[in-house]
Design a protein around this motif. Structure first.
Motif, mmCIF file in Angstrom:
data_model
loop_
_atom_site.group_PDB
_atom_site.id
_atom_site.type_symbol
_atom_site.label_atom_id
_atom_site.label_comp_id
_atom_site.label_asym_id
_atom_site.label_seq_id
_atom_site.Cartn_x
_atom_site.Cartn_y
_atom_site.Cartn_z
ATOM 1 N N LEU A 374 7.031 5.044 -1.880
ATOM 2 C CA LEU A 374 7.590 5.307 -0.549
ATOM 3 C C LEU A 374 6.600 6.077 0.314
ATOM 4 O O LEU A 374 6.455 5.806 1.509
ATOM 5 N N VAL A 375 5.911 7.042 -0.303
ATOM 6 C CA VAL A 375 4.913 7.801 0.450
ATOM 7 C C VAL A 375 3.834 6.841 0.937
ATOM 8 O O VAL A 375 3.415 6.881 2.102
ATOM 9 N N ALA A 376 3.414 5.925 0.053
ATOM 10 C CA ALA A 376 2.389 4.947 0.431
ATOM 11 C C ALA A 376 2.897 4.043 1.552
ATOM 12 O O ALA A 376 2.172 3.720 2.490
ATOM 13 N N LEU A 377 4.154 3.684 1.487
ATOM 14 C CA LEU A 377 4.750 2.830 2.511
ATOM 15 C C LEU A 377 4.757 3.536 3.871
ATOM 16 O O LEU A 377 4.448 2.946 4.902
ATOM 17 N N MET A 378 5.089 4.814 3.852
ATOM 18 C CA MET A 378 5.138 5.580 5.089
ATOM 19 C C MET A 378 3.763 5.672 5.726
ATOM 20 O O MET A 378 3.615 5.715 6.930
ATOM 21 N N THR A 473 -11.941 9.320 6.929
ATOM 22 C CA THR A 473 -11.390 8.761 5.703
ATOM 23 C C THR A 473 -10.129 7.977 6.027
ATOM 24 O O THR A 473 -9.272 8.452 6.769
ATOM 25 N N GLY A 474 -10.023 6.796 5.470
ATOM 26 C CA GLY A 474 -8.823 5.977 5.664
ATOM 27 C C GLY A 474 -8.165 5.699 4.324
ATOM 28 O O GLY A 474 -8.838 5.675 3.292
ATOM 29 N N GLN A 475 -6.859 5.499 4.380
ATOM 30 C CA GLN A 475 -6.117 5.205 3.146
ATOM 31 C C GLN A 475 -5.089 4.134 3.418
ATOM 32 O O GLN A 475 -4.558 4.064 4.526
ATOM 33 N N SER A 476 -4.800 3.335 2.428
ATOM 34 C CA SER A 476 -3.677 2.410 2.559
ATOM 35 C C SER A 476 -3.213 2.001 1.170
ATOM 36 O O SER A 476 -3.918 2.221 0.179
#
Ligand code: KIV
Ligand code: ZN
Length: 519
Positions: A374-378, A473-476
């Motif tokens: 869910l954190v990743a989805l947000m 820095t980017g994250q997904s």
């Protein structure tokens, strides 16, 4: 001297200063609100002179503040101090923080003699105090400053009206016994010491930041400066969650307390990890994924009989729920909203509607949706301000090349397509992005983590880019590793665009020059 320790959080200033940890305006406001809500006493909201963006963020945080004191950083010159005041003055409780490097190494940079520096400190603190009743003075690199000069500068700052004296261990060089002694000696020998609060500000280069901060409290400091997850330059700063929990769990030998509600720790830790793009290491104290995980048979057996056998605090003390298995495809909107709130995400109805659609898509692809998912989805939900967005991606990969990518990007509202090849699917997808959005950023880091277990786990990808000394820095995350990689790359590019706009009058925010102390 009281047993209350003030918690001064500098995630938004010292933390955000770490290369690549840039946060957007909205993210900074959100983190500040969470800090205020959890009972942090002082929030260092930024470095107002560093850029228009920093100024606007500090001013907005000051306006929105409820209980916390809002502090801004300024170098030792009137222009910085005035700009800082303009930003923090909107707060119910404003503070100006001014500093100068006092050690021989730092004095040499602006080429000031001891007398000249002493005069500068006097002038700057006096000027700040004429603007604001709450003035913090820091002697940067205090722990490597000659004792006589340190004592002299602290006395000057106190006489000029400083209300808090901060003694930073800027390079993480000190050790606990020294840290306690230094504060104890300052309190004993400095004239006027009883009229101010001494603060400790430790960096973690030798992994001793938290120990040094707690030792300083033992020596008489009553303000600890720290960041969420220990975010900060190089090895980072003292971690807020560590000092708060150490004071709580070991109250028997450290009879001091903070006002921070520890149950809010996990939510803010996750949020800061997400918005800064700095994932929390699995075995990090208090907030690491494994901090409350018990793998070995002996430990699991002990835990089942009595949790205290292998846990010195309960997961719920830091806001963790007992189980991380949360949702599935039958879960409804209300359950999703309440779970997200628990994780630190408060959503308006329209935002929830959008997240719910993507949650259902994920739940269709994955049997179990964990908190981490869910954190990743947000994280993906935050692309609204982005100039570049991924519309679609198709890659062809396999044992015989060339691997190819067909991509559609929305750049500033216009859809553009490209077909490229590369050395593997990720390389071809990155080439496709570059073909549509040309830039000269260099890839510094490409890292893939599985968010949960199993082959259907989401991959969280971190991408760090560097362009002309600026780092972003980017994250997904996605169950498709190539999609996650491409989104992380695009996320880093979007952040780099923000960084390009964040330029100080004569310096870049992160590289703000401490040597430039001219009034
Ligand atoms: O580490 C340090 O010395 C600082 C000062 C600016 C307070 O962050
Ligand atoms: Zn620092």
């Amino acid at each position: 001297m009281t047993d209350r320790v003030l918690i001064f959080d500098t995630t938004l200033r010292d933390g955000e200063q770490s290369p690549g940890a840039t946060m957007t305006h909205a993210e900074k406001l959100e983190i500040a609100a969470m800090l205020d809500d959890m009972g942090v006493d002082i929030i260092e909201a930024g470095f107002p002179i560093a850029s228009e963006g920093d100024f606007a963020a500090v001013a907005a945080i000051a306006k929105a503040s409820r209980n916390a004191t809002i502090c801004g950083l300024s170098r030792a010159n009137f222009k910085d101090i005035d700009r800082c005041w303009e930003a923090v003055k909107h707060a119910k409780k404003p503070r100006i923080h001014t500093f100068i490097g006092t050690s021989a190494l730092h004095r040499a940079i602006p080429n000031l003699t001891m007398d000249q520096m002493a005069e500068r400190i006097h002038d700057c603190v006096t000027h700040a105090r004429n603007l604001c009743d709450d003035v913090q003075w820091s002697s940067m690199d205090a722990t490597r400053t000659e004792w006589d000069f340190l004592k002299r500068t602290v006395e000057i700052a106190i006489k000029a009206g400083a209300t808090t004296i901060n003694i930073p261990d800027t390079v993480g060089y000190t050790a606990p016994v020294e840290s306690a002694d230094l504060i104890r000696r300052l309190i004993a020998e400095v004239e006027g010491a009883e009229t101010v609060i001494f603060a400790t500000h430790c960096h973690n280069d030798l992994g001793m930041a938290t120990a040094n901060s707690l030792a300083a409290v033992e020596g008489g400091a009553r303000q600890i400066e720290c960041t969420i997850n220990g975010l900060g330059e190089r090895a980072g700063n003292t971690a807020l969650e560590e000092v708060v929990m150490a004071l709580k769990v070991r109250a028997d030998i450290m009879p001091y307390h903070s006002n921070v509600d520890s149950r809010k720790i996990m939510a803010i830790s996750r949020r800061v990890a997400t918005v800064s793009g700095f994932p929390v290491q699995f075995n990090k104290a208090i907030v690491g994924k494994n901090a409350f995980a018990h793998e070995s048979g002996i430990h699991q057996d002990g835990m089942l009989k009595n949790a205290e056998t292998f846990e010195i605090m309960r997961p719920t003390d830091v806001g963790l729920t007992e189980t991380s298995l949360v949702m599935g495809k039958h879960s409804g909107r209300a359950a999703l909203r309440s779970k997200l709130a628990e994780l630190g995400f408060e959503l308006a109805d329209n935002q929830l509607a959008d997240v719910f659609v993507r949650f259902k898509e994920l739940a269709d692809r994955k049997k179990e949706v964990f908190e981490e998912d869910l954190v990743a989805l947000m994280r993906q939900n935050e692309a609204v301000e982005d100039r570049i967005r991924l519309k679609s991606l198709r890659v062809v990969c396999g044992t015989s090349g060339p691997q190819t990518a067909d991509i559609v990007l929305d750049i500033d509202g216009t859809e553009r397509t490209a077909h490229t090849t590369g050395d593997g699917p990720v390389d071809s997808a990155f080439n496709a992005v570059k073909a549509l959005f040309d830039h000269k950023a260099r890839l510094q880091l490409y890292q893939v983590h599985a968010v949960t277990e199993g082959t259907d786990a989401q991959a969280t990808v971190t991408v760090r880019l560097e362009e002309d000394g600026r780092i972003a820095t980017g994250q997904s995350a996605d169950t498709d590793t190539v999609v996650a990689s491409t989104k992380a790359y695009i996320n880093a590019l979007n952040r780099l665009i923000v960084r390009r706009e964040k330029t100080a009058p004569d310096h870049d925010t992160k590289g703000v020059s401490y040597k430039d102390v001219g009034a």
